[in-house]
Design a protein around this motif. Structure first.
Motif, PDB file in Angstrom:
ATOM      1  N   TRP A  85      -3.735   0.298  -2.652  1.00  0.00           N
ATOM      2  CA  TRP A  85      -2.345   0.822  -2.572  1.00  0.00           C
ATOM      3  C   TRP A  85      -1.531  -0.537  -3.256  1.00  0.00           C
ATOM      4  O   TRP A  85      -0.733  -0.885  -2.171  1.00  0.00           O
ATOM      5  CB  TRP A  85      -1.642   1.210  -1.429  1.00  0.00           C
ATOM      6  CG  TRP A  85      -2.697   2.398  -0.700  1.00  0.00           C
ATOM      7  CD1 TRP A  85      -3.633   2.352   0.130  1.00  0.00           C
ATOM      8  CD2 TRP A  85      -2.369   3.543  -1.110  1.00  0.00           C
ATOM      9  NE1 TRP A  85      -3.890   3.641   0.294  1.00  0.00           N
ATOM     10  CE2 TRP A  85      -3.441   4.339  -0.367  1.00  0.00           C
ATOM     11  CE3 TRP A  85      -1.364   4.399  -1.931  1.00  0.00           C
ATOM     12  CZ2 TRP A  85      -3.346   5.863  -0.342  1.00  0.00           C
ATOM     13  CZ3 TRP A  85      -1.637   6.141  -1.988  1.00  0.00           C
ATOM     14  CH2 TRP A  85      -2.528   6.455  -1.167  1.00  0.00           C
ATOM     15  N   VAL A  87       1.316  -2.898  -4.565  1.00  0.00           N
ATOM     16  CA  VAL A  87       2.817  -2.635  -4.811  1.00  0.00           C
ATOM     17  C   VAL A  87       3.144  -2.405  -6.339  1.00  0.00           C
ATOM     18  O   VAL A  87       2.303  -2.915  -7.130  1.00  0.00           O
ATOM     19  CB  VAL A  87       3.493  -3.848  -4.319  1.00  0.00           C
ATOM     20  CG1 VAL A  87       4.852  -4.097  -4.649  1.00  0.00           C
ATOM     21  CG2 VAL A  87       3.235  -4.287  -2.932  1.00  0.00           C
ATOM     22  N   ASP A  90       3.221   3.375  -7.157  1.00  0.00           N
ATOM     23  CA  ASP A  90       3.979   4.623  -6.671  1.00  0.00           C
ATOM     24  C   ASP A  90       4.569   5.593  -8.068  1.00  0.00           C
ATOM     25  O   ASP A  90       4.598   5.197  -9.167  1.00  0.00           O
ATOM     26  CB  ASP A  90       5.093   4.328  -5.772  1.00  0.00           C
ATOM     27  CG  ASP A  90       6.258   3.407  -6.700  1.00  0.00           C
ATOM     28  OD1 ASP A  90       6.976   4.035  -7.471  1.00  0.00           O
ATOM     29  OD2 ASP A  90       6.088   2.281  -6.833  1.00  0.00           O
ATOM     30  N   PRO A 103       7.073   6.425  -3.221  1.00  0.00           N
ATOM     31  CA  PRO A 103       7.701   5.192  -3.106  1.00  0.00           C
ATOM     32  C   PRO A 103       7.719   4.667  -1.512  1.00  0.00           C
ATOM     33  O   PRO A 103       7.788   3.623  -0.953  1.00  0.00           O
ATOM     34  CB  PRO A 103       8.778   4.665  -3.737  1.00  0.00           C
ATOM     35  CG  PRO A 103       9.140   6.119  -4.604  1.00  0.00           C
ATOM     36  CD  PRO A 103       8.146   6.963  -4.344  1.00  0.00           C
ATOM     37  N   TRP A 106       5.324   2.912   0.678  1.00  0.00           N
ATOM     38  CA  TRP A 106       5.318   1.358   0.860  1.00  0.00           C
ATOM     39  C   TRP A 106       6.393   0.849   1.743  1.00  0.00           C
ATOM     40  O   TRP A 106       6.477  -0.435   2.038  1.00  0.00           O
ATOM     41  CB  TRP A 106       5.494   0.598  -0.785  1.00  0.00           C
ATOM     42  CG  TRP A 106       4.216   0.770  -1.479  1.00  0.00           C
ATOM     43  CD1 TRP A 106       3.212  -0.247  -1.703  1.00  0.00           C
ATOM     44  CD2 TRP A 106       3.523   1.969  -2.032  1.00  0.00           C
ATOM     45  NE1 TRP A 106       2.223   0.211  -2.205  1.00  0.00           N
ATOM     46  CE2 TRP A 106       2.381   1.518  -2.703  1.00  0.00           C
ATOM     47  CE3 TRP A 106       3.881   3.313  -2.362  1.00  0.00           C
ATOM     48  CZ2 TRP A 106       1.592   2.349  -3.401  1.00  0.00           C
ATOM     49  CZ3 TRP A 106       3.023   4.093  -3.034  1.00  0.00           C
ATOM     50  CH2 TRP A 106       2.053   3.643  -3.717  1.00  0.00           C
ATOM     51  N   GLU A 107       7.359   1.938   2.077  1.00  0.00           N
ATOM     52  CA  GLU A 107       8.558   1.169   2.811  1.00  0.00           C
ATOM     53  C   GLU A 107       8.418   1.696   4.462  1.00  0.00           C
ATOM     54  O   GLU A 107       9.304   1.325   4.962  1.00  0.00           O
ATOM     55  CB  GLU A 107       9.674   1.867   2.307  1.00  0.00           C
ATOM     56  CG  GLU A 107      10.387   1.574   1.033  1.00  0.00           C
ATOM     57  CD  GLU A 107      10.867   2.572   0.107  1.00  0.00           C
ATOM     58  OE1 GLU A 107      11.284   3.568   0.535  1.00  0.00           O
ATOM     59  OE2 GLU A 107      10.841   2.461  -0.936  1.00  0.00           O
ATOM     60  N   TYR A 109       4.912   1.441   6.347  1.00  0.00           N
ATOM     61  CA  TYR A 109       3.599   1.146   6.512  1.00  0.00           C
ATOM     62  C   TYR A 109       3.142   1.503   7.977  1.00  0.00           C
ATOM     63  O   TYR A 109       2.078   2.086   8.192  1.00  0.00           O
ATOM     64  CB  TYR A 109       3.387  -0.388   6.610  1.00  0.00           C
ATOM     65  CG  TYR A 109       3.030  -0.719   5.004  1.00  0.00           C
ATOM     66  CD1 TYR A 109       2.292  -0.063   4.109  1.00  0.00           C
ATOM     67  CD2 TYR A 109       3.677  -1.934   4.610  1.00  0.00           C
ATOM     68  CE1 TYR A 109       2.422  -0.443   2.681  1.00  0.00           C
ATOM     69  CE2 TYR A 109       3.700  -2.319   3.142  1.00  0.00           C
ATOM     70  CZ  TYR A 109       2.906  -1.733   2.411  1.00  0.00           C
ATOM     71  OH  TYR A 109       2.902  -2.063   1.101  1.00  0.00           O
ATOM     72  N   TYR A 155       4.824  11.742   2.120  1.00  0.00           N
ATOM     73  CA  TYR A 155       4.324  10.576   1.146  1.00  0.00           C
ATOM     74  C   TYR A 155       3.717  11.204  -0.147  1.00  0.00           C
ATOM     75  O   TYR A 155       3.307  10.189  -0.803  1.00  0.00           O
ATOM     76  CB  TYR A 155       3.526   9.605   2.056  1.00  0.00           C
ATOM     77  CG  TYR A 155       4.040   9.002   3.094  1.00  0.00           C
ATOM     78  CD1 TYR A 155       5.233   8.098   2.797  1.00  0.00           C
ATOM     79  CD2 TYR A 155       3.756   9.252   4.393  1.00  0.00           C
ATOM     80  CE1 TYR A 155       6.053   7.595   4.086  1.00  0.00           C
ATOM     81  CE2 TYR A 155       4.476   8.824   5.502  1.00  0.00           C
ATOM     82  CZ  TYR A 155       5.636   8.061   5.340  1.00  0.00           C
ATOM     83  OH  TYR A 155       6.071   7.374   6.431  1.00  0.00           O
TER      84      TYR A 155
END
Ligand code: HEC
Length: 160
Positions: A85, A87, A90, A103, A106-107, A109, A155
């Motif tokens: 995954w 960064v 996304d 996205p 990633w915000e 976790y 997600y």
């Protein structure tokens, strides 16, 4: 003759150019990681599909195959995913046709970790139960299916 050779060479270069363009269109940042995680999800899906078909009576219950499919699912659910995954991989950055990973993943976790744990908990139980009997398999299916949906709802981008 020479003209023909030049034409042929030009043709070859043009074909190479096309091939390169096709390669470039098909490859982008993080493609390998995205393919790897999508392959992992396909592995989940294939094995859960076998178990689901047996649980619903669409496929005859087979204890050995049920046990194997549950073991596969549980193994794949426990993959280490640190490199899966990156960064910037996304759907907002790369487009939904490349990846459906929102996205938001990633915000959040901590929440994603909980959803992943719901999956590993459920597949651990399936792994114990699936080979015992059809009833045991059926009893363990719900939590596994819910754990997939629980993460997709938040997600994974919808297809369209
Ligand atoms: C912790 C979150 C999470 C869990 C749990 C989860 N998924 Fe997913 N799944 C995703 C995300 C995010 C994507 C989008 C990945 C991408 O396109 O890069 C995805 C994509 C997929 C895909 C499409 C793969 C492809 O080829 O594009 C399938 C099929 C799938 N998941 C099945 C499952 C099944 C079956 C389970 C449960 C056994 C499951 N997933 C559990 C988050 C999760």
């Amino acid at each position: 003759m020479l003209a023909k050779r030049i034409l042929t060479a030009t043709g070859a270069v043009a074909v190479m150019g096309l091939a390169l363009a096709a390669y470039a269109a098909d490859s982008g940042p993080h493609d390998k990681a995205i393919k790897a995680r999508q392959a992992m999800f396909q592995t989940y899906n294939f094995n859960l599909g076998i178990l689901g078909a047996m649980a619903k009576g669409k496929m005859e219950y087979n204890a050995d195959l049920a046990a194997e499919s549950a073991a596969n699912l549980n193994a794949a659910a426990n993959f280490g995913q640190s490199a899966y995954w990156p960064v910037g991989s996304d759907s907002a950055t790369l487009g939904k046709e490349r990846t459906r990973a929102l996205p938001a993943l990633w915000e959040n976790y901590a929440d994603v970790g909980e959803k992943a744990k719901a999956l590993t908990d459920a597949t651990a139980i399936l792994n114990v139960e699936a080979g015992k009997s059809l009833e045991a398999l059926q009893g363990a299916m719900g939590a596994a299916g819910k754990s997939c949906k629980g993460c997709h709802d938040d997600y994974r981008a919808k297809k369209n």
